[in-house]
Write an enzyme that holds these catalytic residues in place. Structure first.
Site, PDB file in Angstrom:
ATOM      1  N   PRO A   2       0.404  -1.135   0.022  1.00  0.00           N
ATOM      2  CA  PRO A   2      -0.163  -0.244  -0.301  1.00  0.00           C
ATOM      3  C   PRO A   2       1.031   1.028   0.048  1.00  0.00           C
ATOM      4  O   PRO A   2       1.732   1.292   0.738  1.00  0.00           O
ATOM      5  CB  PRO A   2      -0.759  -0.125   1.797  1.00  0.00           C
ATOM      6  CG  PRO A   2      -1.044  -1.491   1.380  1.00  0.00           C
ATOM      7  CD  PRO A   2       0.662  -1.926   1.201  1.00  0.00           C
ATOM      8  N   GLU A   3       0.342   2.530  -0.907  1.00  0.00           N
ATOM      9  CA  GLU A   3       0.900   3.867  -0.907  1.00  0.00           C
ATOM     10  C   GLU A   3       0.118   4.549  -0.689  1.00  0.00           C
ATOM     11  O   GLU A   3      -0.500   4.286   0.399  1.00  0.00           O
ATOM     12  CB  GLU A   3       1.297   4.219  -2.412  1.00  0.00           C
ATOM     13  CG  GLU A   3       2.786   2.590  -3.416  1.00  0.00           C
ATOM     14  CD  GLU A   3       2.682   2.557  -4.222  1.00  0.00           C
ATOM     15  OE1 GLU A   3       2.850   3.804  -5.074  1.00  0.00           O
ATOM     16  OE2 GLU A   3       2.870   1.717  -4.921  1.00  0.00           O
ATOM     17  N   HIS A  93      -6.610 -14.669   8.940  1.00  0.00           N
ATOM     18  CA  HIS A  93      -5.114 -13.829   8.871  1.00  0.00           C
ATOM     19  C   HIS A  93      -5.206 -12.853  10.056  1.00  0.00           C
ATOM     20  O   HIS A  93      -4.612 -11.925   9.895  1.00  0.00           O
ATOM     21  CB  HIS A  93      -3.889 -13.340   7.425  1.00  0.00           C
ATOM     22  CG  HIS A  93      -4.664 -14.488   6.492  1.00  0.00           C
ATOM     23  ND1 HIS A  93      -3.625 -15.203   6.653  1.00  0.00           N
ATOM     24  CD2 HIS A  93      -5.589 -14.716   5.301  1.00  0.00           C
ATOM     25  CE1 HIS A  93      -3.591 -16.278   5.310  1.00  0.00           C
ATOM     26  NE2 HIS A  93      -4.853 -15.412   4.268  1.00  0.00           N
ATOM     27  N   ARG A 112       1.476 -12.031   4.494  1.00  0.00           N
ATOM     28  CA  ARG A 112       2.964 -12.116   4.979  1.00  0.00           C
ATOM     29  C   ARG A 112       3.764 -11.777   5.936  1.00  0.00           C
ATOM     30  O   ARG A 112       4.967 -11.446   6.455  1.00  0.00           O
ATOM     31  CB  ARG A 112       3.634 -11.503   3.691  1.00  0.00           C
ATOM     32  CG  ARG A 112       2.809 -12.547   1.548  1.00  0.00           C
ATOM     33  CD  ARG A 112       3.923 -11.298   1.155  1.00  0.00           C
ATOM     34  NE  ARG A 112       4.834 -12.390   1.055  1.00  0.00           N
ATOM     35  CZ  ARG A 112       5.552 -11.411   0.055  1.00  0.00           C
ATOM     36  NH1 ARG A 112       5.417 -11.415  -0.633  1.00  0.00           N
ATOM     37  NH2 ARG A 112       7.218 -12.081   0.102  1.00  0.00           N
ATOM     38  N   ARG A 155      22.037  14.810  -8.047  1.00  0.00           N
ATOM     39  CA  ARG A 155      21.414  12.619  -7.718  1.00  0.00           C
ATOM     40  C   ARG A 155      22.239  12.254  -8.449  1.00  0.00           C
ATOM     41  O   ARG A 155      22.238  12.284 -10.104  1.00  0.00           O
ATOM     42  CB  ARG A 155      20.343  12.530  -7.670  1.00  0.00           C
ATOM     43  CG  ARG A 155      19.625  13.947  -6.358  1.00  0.00           C
ATOM     44  CD  ARG A 155      20.031  13.094  -5.389  1.00  0.00           C
ATOM     45  NE  ARG A 155      19.870  13.513  -4.057  1.00  0.00           N
ATOM     46  CZ  ARG A 155      19.775  12.503  -2.771  1.00  0.00           C
ATOM     47  NH1 ARG A 155      20.128  11.459  -2.174  1.00  0.00           N
ATOM     48  NH2 ARG A 155      19.838  13.418  -1.434  1.00  0.00           N
TER      49      ARG A 155
END
Length: 278
Positions: A2-3, A93, A112, A155
């Site tokens: 999830p972002e 879960h 997980r 960068r």
């Protein structure tokens, strides 16, 4: 994983149900997910506390409790935090269960088991290294073209890698980085410090656009992600490049390709996102 749009969707779906509720008890079925403090102390300090507000910073979900306590959740790969009515059956879960004063539950589930949970006092965010080090996030006052430009100076790494670094831009992950690079016409293999002012301006606008669209669509669901009500997002229906390797570009018809960048799969259109040779 999830972002920012997914975690924001969890936040705004949970807030109306949780604010004002009191936590009557905590059942911890997988103790190793609790990173701060000890499991026993976590249960003691959370129990009896009223939930005052729900916040978010980057990919971290923040649940503010009375007496200046702050519960912090990082969903990682497959974590979810859902409100469960008392009559709803237990899921397969479930890892941490918060009993609420109305008989319903707040449930942290994780297939997980990479998720992490913390309990700290407000103002002690430095105790969670990843949270404390976050850069500015999209849609905030701090995230300006000037901010992005300054962070990009010098960068030498690839732009895709730069954008995934939470210390630079908080909340972005593989999905929305691929989409933002596509909309801005920038190849993910470009060196970050080589972007022109025009490209940085386009990239900033694209990041804001894809994040706002992801939030409006309730997030992106391919496998595990659901919001605080257990509902899937539908932004996956509108993606241009992410997870579309081998398919035709929606704009030009060229085949979307996939490459590995710093161990992460990256999808882009070789026509719309041409490489610039040095």
């Amino acid at each position: 994983m999830p972002e920012m749009p997914e975690v924001e969707s969890v936040r705004w779906t949970l807030a109306p149900k949780l604010v004002g509720r009191r936590i009557e008890g905590v059942e911890i079925l997988l103790p190793r997910l609790i990173k701060l403090p000890s499991v026993r102390q976590y249960q003691k300090d959370v129990t009896g506390k009223r939930i005052e507000s729900i916040g978010r910073r980057g990919k971290y979900l923040l649940v503010y409790l009375e007496d200046n306590w702050l519960m912090v959740f990082h969903l990682r790969m497959t974590g979810s935090l859902c409100y469960m009515a008392k009559e709803k059956e237990k899921g397969a879960h479930e890892r941490v269960i918060y009993a609420l004063d109305n008989g319903d539950r707040l449930v942290f589930s994780d297939l997980r088991t990479f998720g992490t949970l913390y309990l700290i006092k407000k103002g002690e965010e430095e105790r969670i290294a990843g949270l404390f080090a976050l850069g500015a996030e999209p849609l905030s006052e701090e995230f300006t073209v000037s901010y992005l430009k300054k962070r990009l100076v010098g960068r030498r790494g690839k732009i895709k890698t730069f954008l995934l670094d939470q210390r630079q831009v908080a909340g972005l992950g593989n999905i929305y980085v691929d989409e933002a690079l596509f909309l801005s016409g920038i190849n993910p293999l470009r060196r970050a410090g080589d972007l022109s002012e025009d490209e940085i301006t386009r990239l900033h606008a694209a990041i804001e656009k894809v994040i706002a669209a992801g939030i409006a669509d309730g997030g992106t669901t391919f496998r595990d992600y659901v919001d605080g009500e257990g509902k899937k997002g539908h932004h996956q229906e509108k993606l241009f490049v992410y997870s579309r390797a081998g398919e035709k570009c929606r704009l030009c018809g060229e085949k979307i390709v996939k490459v590995k960048i710093a161990g992460r799969g990256s999808c882009y259109c070789p026509h719309c996102q041409k490489e610039k040779k040095a």
